[in-house]
Write a protein that holds these residues in place. Sequence first.
Motif, PDB file in Angstrom:
ATOM      1  N   LEU A   1       0.851  -1.182   0.000  1.00  0.00           N
ATOM      2  CA  LEU A   1       0.000   0.000   0.000  1.00  0.00           C
ATOM      3  C   LEU A   1       0.894   1.241   0.000  1.00  0.00           C
ATOM      4  O   LEU A   1       1.721   1.427   0.895  1.00  0.00           O
ATOM      5  CB  LEU A   1      -0.915  -0.010   1.228  1.00  0.00           C
ATOM      6  CG  LEU A   1      -2.014   1.032   1.266  1.00  0.00           C
ATOM      7  CD1 LEU A   1      -2.970   0.892   0.076  1.00  0.00           C
ATOM      8  CD2 LEU A   1      -2.793   0.920   2.577  1.00  0.00           C
ATOM      9  N   ASP A   2       0.740   2.075  -1.030  1.00  0.00           N
ATOM     10  CA  ASP A   2       1.577   3.265  -1.204  1.00  0.00           C
ATOM     11  C   ASP A   2       0.670   4.448  -1.512  1.00  0.00           C
ATOM     12  O   ASP A   2       0.075   4.498  -2.592  1.00  0.00           O
ATOM     13  CB  ASP A   2       2.575   3.021  -2.336  1.00  0.00           C
ATOM     14  CG  ASP A   2       3.520   4.180  -2.559  1.00  0.00           C
ATOM     15  OD1 ASP A   2       3.647   5.046  -1.679  1.00  0.00           O
ATOM     16  OD2 ASP A   2       4.135   4.228  -3.650  1.00  0.00           O
ATOM     17  N   GLN A   3       0.550   5.359  -0.556  1.00  0.00           N
ATOM     18  CA  GLN A   3      -0.276   6.557  -0.708  1.00  0.00           C
ATOM     19  C   GLN A   3      -1.703   6.206  -1.132  1.00  0.00           C
ATOM     20  O   GLN A   3      -2.272   6.802  -2.049  1.00  0.00           O
ATOM     21  CB  GLN A   3       0.364   7.540  -1.680  1.00  0.00           C
ATOM     22  CG  GLN A   3       1.710   8.030  -1.205  1.00  0.00           C
ATOM     23  CD  GLN A   3       2.362   9.011  -2.155  1.00  0.00           C
ATOM     24  OE1 GLN A   3       1.775   9.413  -3.159  1.00  0.00           O
ATOM     25  NE2 GLN A   3       3.570   9.420  -1.835  1.00  0.00           N
ATOM     26  N   GLY A   4      -2.281   5.196  -0.479  1.00  0.00           N
ATOM     27  CA  GLY A   4      -3.660   4.809  -0.724  1.00  0.00           C
ATOM     28  C   GLY A   4      -3.884   3.920  -1.931  1.00  0.00           C
ATOM     29  O   GLY A   4      -5.018   3.549  -2.218  1.00  0.00           O
ATOM     30  N   GLN A   5      -2.817   3.538  -2.636  1.00  0.00           N
ATOM     31  CA  GLN A   5      -2.925   2.686  -3.831  1.00  0.00           C
ATOM     32  C   GLN A   5      -2.103   1.406  -3.630  1.00  0.00           C
ATOM     33  O   GLN A   5      -0.988   1.461  -3.113  1.00  0.00           O
ATOM     34  CB  GLN A   5      -2.387   3.417  -5.070  1.00  0.00           C
ATOM     35  CG  GLN A   5      -3.119   4.695  -5.407  1.00  0.00           C
ATOM     36  CD  GLN A   5      -4.509   4.413  -5.955  1.00  0.00           C
ATOM     37  OE1 GLN A   5      -4.700   3.467  -6.713  1.00  0.00           O
ATOM     38  NE2 GLN A   5      -5.478   5.216  -5.562  1.00  0.00           N
ATOM     39  N   TRP A   6      -2.652   0.289  -4.082  1.00  0.00           N
ATOM     40  CA  TRP A   6      -1.907  -0.969  -4.028  1.00  0.00           C
ATOM     41  C   TRP A   6      -0.960  -1.033  -5.215  1.00  0.00           C
ATOM     42  O   TRP A   6      -1.376  -0.951  -6.353  1.00  0.00           O
ATOM     43  CB  TRP A   6      -2.854  -2.161  -4.040  1.00  0.00           C
ATOM     44  CG  TRP A   6      -3.611  -2.308  -2.760  1.00  0.00           C
ATOM     45  CD1 TRP A   6      -4.920  -1.996  -2.557  1.00  0.00           C
ATOM     46  CD2 TRP A   6      -3.104  -2.767  -1.514  1.00  0.00           C
ATOM     47  NE1 TRP A   6      -5.250  -2.238  -1.259  1.00  0.00           N
ATOM     48  CE2 TRP A   6      -4.157  -2.724  -0.590  1.00  0.00           C
ATOM     49  CE3 TRP A   6      -1.855  -3.224  -1.075  1.00  0.00           C
ATOM     50  CZ2 TRP A   6      -4.009  -3.115   0.744  1.00  0.00           C
ATOM     51  CZ3 TRP A   6      -1.709  -3.609   0.242  1.00  0.00           C
ATOM     52  CH2 TRP A   6      -2.769  -3.553   1.136  1.00  0.00           C
ATOM     53  N   LYS A   7       0.339  -1.181  -4.919  1.00  0.00           N
ATOM     54  CA  LYS A   7       1.377  -1.255  -5.950  1.00  0.00           C
ATOM     55  C   LYS A   7       2.011  -2.642  -5.915  1.00  0.00           C
ATOM     56  O   LYS A   7       2.307  -3.164  -4.835  1.00  0.00           O
ATOM     57  CB  LYS A   7       2.472  -0.210  -5.710  1.00  0.00           C
ATOM     58  CG  LYS A   7       1.976   1.217  -5.557  1.00  0.00           C
ATOM     59  CD  LYS A   7       1.618   1.803  -6.881  1.00  0.00           C
ATOM     60  CE  LYS A   7       1.068   3.205  -6.694  1.00  0.00           C
ATOM     61  NZ  LYS A   7       1.586   4.181  -7.551  1.00  0.00           N
ATOM     62  N   ASP A   8       2.247  -3.222  -7.090  1.00  0.00           N
ATOM     63  CA  ASP A   8       2.897  -4.527  -7.164  1.00  0.00           C
ATOM     64  C   ASP A   8       4.314  -4.422  -6.611  1.00  0.00           C
ATOM     65  O   ASP A   8       5.069  -3.507  -6.963  1.00  0.00           O
ATOM     66  CB  ASP A   8       2.935  -5.026  -8.604  1.00  0.00           C
ATOM     67  CG  ASP A   8       1.547  -5.294  -9.161  1.00  0.00           C
ATOM     68  OD1 ASP A   8       0.571  -5.327  -8.388  1.00  0.00           O
ATOM     69  OD2 ASP A   8       1.437  -5.475 -10.392  1.00  0.00           O
ATOM     70  N   TYR A   9       4.664  -5.367  -5.743  1.00  0.00           N
ATOM     71  CA  TYR A   9       5.980  -5.386  -5.122  1.00  0.00           C
ATOM     72  C   TYR A   9       6.780  -6.616  -5.580  1.00  0.00           C
ATOM     73  O   TYR A   9       7.940  -6.488  -5.930  1.00  0.00           O
ATOM     74  CB  TYR A   9       5.826  -5.362  -3.593  1.00  0.00           C
ATOM     75  CG  TYR A   9       7.116  -5.319  -2.841  1.00  0.00           C
ATOM     76  CD1 TYR A   9       7.921  -4.188  -2.870  1.00  0.00           C
ATOM     77  CD2 TYR A   9       7.545  -6.416  -2.094  1.00  0.00           C
ATOM     78  CE1 TYR A   9       9.127  -4.152  -2.177  1.00  0.00           C
ATOM     79  CE2 TYR A   9       8.737  -6.378  -1.402  1.00  0.00           C
ATOM     80  CZ  TYR A   9       9.524  -5.254  -1.447  1.00  0.00           C
ATOM     81  OH  TYR A   9      10.712  -5.216  -0.767  1.00  0.00           O
ATOM     82  N   LEU A  10       6.148  -7.790  -5.589  1.00  0.00           N
ATOM     83  CA  LEU A  10       6.787  -9.026  -6.050  1.00  0.00           C
ATOM     84  C   LEU A  10       5.777  -9.842  -6.854  1.00  0.00           C
ATOM     85  O   LEU A  10       4.570  -9.642  -6.719  1.00  0.00           O
ATOM     86  CB  LEU A  10       7.262  -9.875  -4.858  1.00  0.00           C
ATOM     87  CG  LEU A  10       8.296  -9.285  -3.918  1.00  0.00           C
ATOM     88  CD1 LEU A  10       8.464 -10.178  -2.699  1.00  0.00           C
ATOM     89  CD2 LEU A  10       9.623  -9.107  -4.625  1.00  0.00           C
ATOM     90  N   THR A  11       6.292 -10.789  -7.666  1.00  0.00           N
ATOM     91  CA  THR A  11       5.434 -11.714  -8.416  1.00  0.00           C
ATOM     92  C   THR A  11       5.995 -13.126  -8.253  1.00  0.00           C
ATOM     93  O   THR A  11       6.958 -13.339  -7.512  1.00  0.00           O
ATOM     94  CB  THR A  11       5.386 -11.365  -9.919  1.00  0.00           C
ATOM     95  OG1 THR A  11       6.678 -11.620 -10.487  1.00  0.00           O
ATOM     96  CG2 THR A  11       4.961  -9.927 -10.156  1.00  0.00           C
ATOM     97  N   ASP A  12       5.431 -14.073  -9.010  1.00  0.00           N
ATOM     98  CA  ASP A  12       5.947 -15.445  -8.933  1.00  0.00           C
ATOM     99  C   ASP A  12       7.324 -15.591  -9.589  1.00  0.00           C
ATOM    100  O   ASP A  12       7.955 -16.628  -9.480  1.00  0.00           O
ATOM    101  CB  ASP A  12       4.952 -16.462  -9.498  1.00  0.00           C
ATOM    102  CG  ASP A  12       4.579 -16.234 -10.946  1.00  0.00           C
ATOM    103  OD1 ASP A  12       5.293 -15.524 -11.670  1.00  0.00           O
ATOM    104  OD2 ASP A  12       3.540 -16.764 -11.368  1.00  0.00           O
ATOM    105  N   ALA A  13       7.814 -14.544 -10.237  1.00  0.00           N
ATOM    106  CA  ALA A  13       9.160 -14.576 -10.820  1.00  0.00           C
ATOM    107  C   ALA A  13      10.236 -14.265  -9.784  1.00  0.00           C
ATOM    108  O   ALA A  13      11.420 -14.436 -10.061  1.00  0.00           O
ATOM    109  CB  ALA A  13       9.256 -13.569 -11.970  1.00  0.00           C
TER     110      ALA A  13
END
Length: 103
Positions: A29-41
Amino acid sequence: MTIVTVTFRGAHPKNNLRTEDTFLKVQRLDQGQWKDYLTDADFETSYGWQREGITYSKVTISWRIKEKTPQGTYRIMHLGDWKNGWDYAITPYAGVSHSFKVE
């Protein structure tokens, strides 16, 4: 090392191999928005699939949290595709865990 594990009711991963996409996302959660941090890669994450009976699947996602992970609120998202048993149409779906704090 802290490990977060979540379990979802899911579908067979072969319904869509997501070769240009992902089966999971760790989001911050970054400034009220969900931002992708990691994936299955990413090495820190793992994705497991297990059949339950004839029509159900269990998806288990784990995140091995590194010591230098930024503090904040996170959640884990599962992305998949289910197959209709009548017409075999494949439809995408998504599920998200409850949010949790990394401190």
